[in-house]
Design a protein around this motif. Structure first.
Motif, short mmCIF file in Angstrom:
data_model
loop_
_atom_site.label_atom_id
_atom_site.label_comp_id
_atom_site.label_asym_id
_atom_site.label_seq_id
_atom_site.Cartn_x
_atom_site.Cartn_y
_atom_site.Cartn_z
N UNK A 1 0.81 -1.19 0.00
CA UNK A 1 0.00 0.00 0.00
C UNK A 1 0.86 1.26 0.00
N UNK A 2 1.94 1.26 0.79
CA UNK A 2 2.83 2.41 0.85
C UNK A 2 3.42 2.70 -0.53
N UNK A 3 3.77 1.64 -1.28
CA UNK A 3 4.31 1.83 -2.63
C UNK A 3 3.28 2.54 -3.51
N UNK A 4 2.01 2.15 -3.39
CA UNK A 4 0.96 2.78 -4.20
C UNK A 4 0.81 4.26 -3.86
N UNK A 5 0.85 4.59 -2.57
CA UNK A 5 0.72 5.98 -2.15
C UNK A 5 1.93 6.78 -2.64
N UNK A 6 3.12 6.22 -2.50
CA UNK A 6 4.32 6.91 -2.97
C UNK A 6 4.27 7.10 -4.48
N UNK A 7 3.79 6.10 -5.20
CA UNK A 7 3.65 6.21 -6.66
C UNK A 7 2.66 7.33 -7.01
N UNK A 8 1.53 7.36 -6.30
CA UNK A 8 0.53 8.41 -6.50
C UNK A 8 1.14 9.78 -6.24
#
Length: 147
Positions: A1-8
């Motif tokens: 999930x953290x990767x998705x937020x950082x990507x966003x």
């Protein structure tokens, strides 16, 4: 999930000044930076009012800027956005609510009748009008969320 937020967040940063969405009703333009800024502020407000990662946030709104801001605020927090189709019958919505523990529900003022007969407890319902200046202005006064 953290990767998705950082990507966003990287997408928002990279495209900060580029148009993200244009409101069809009044042609107002929102950039990636505007959407990020407003969604972080709403995430802050939600977080300060007890909404946390994993909470379910119901969204019963037409296509509007408020919808977009709420959706991205959920992503920023790790809350789970639960979009509800406004074309569903009240009984169908009630059926969904029996399966999903909604913590907070954003509902368009003209769609609140779809929740009137619900047998399920919703902790908090926030009524919105399309392009609600109070909603957008109140978000603008909040501090951004920092994870």
């Amino acid at each position: 999930m953290i990767q998705n937020i950082n990507f966003l967040r990287e997408i928002f940063k990279k495209n900060r000044d580029r148009p993200f969405i244009i409101c069809a009703t009044d042609n107002s333009l929102f950039t990636y930076g505007n959407i990020e800024h407003l969604s972080l502020k709403l995430a802050t407000y939600l977080h300060s009012n007890g909404v946390k990662k994993g909470d379910y946030i119901g969204i019963l709104l037409p296509n509007c800027i408020e919808y977009v801001i709420i959706y991205f605020a959920c992503m920023q927090l790790g809350a789970i956005a639960v979009p509800i189709n406004q074309r569903l019958h009240a009984k169908e919505i009630d059926g969904l609510l029996s399966e999903i523990p909604i913590t907070l529900f954003f509902v368009a003022d003209n769609l609140k009748h779809l929740l009137a007969d619900s047998n399920h407890l919703i902790k908090h319902v926030t009524l919105l009008k399309h392009k609600d200046p109070d909603f957008l202005n109140s978000i603008a006064t909040l501090e951004p969320y920092n994870d």
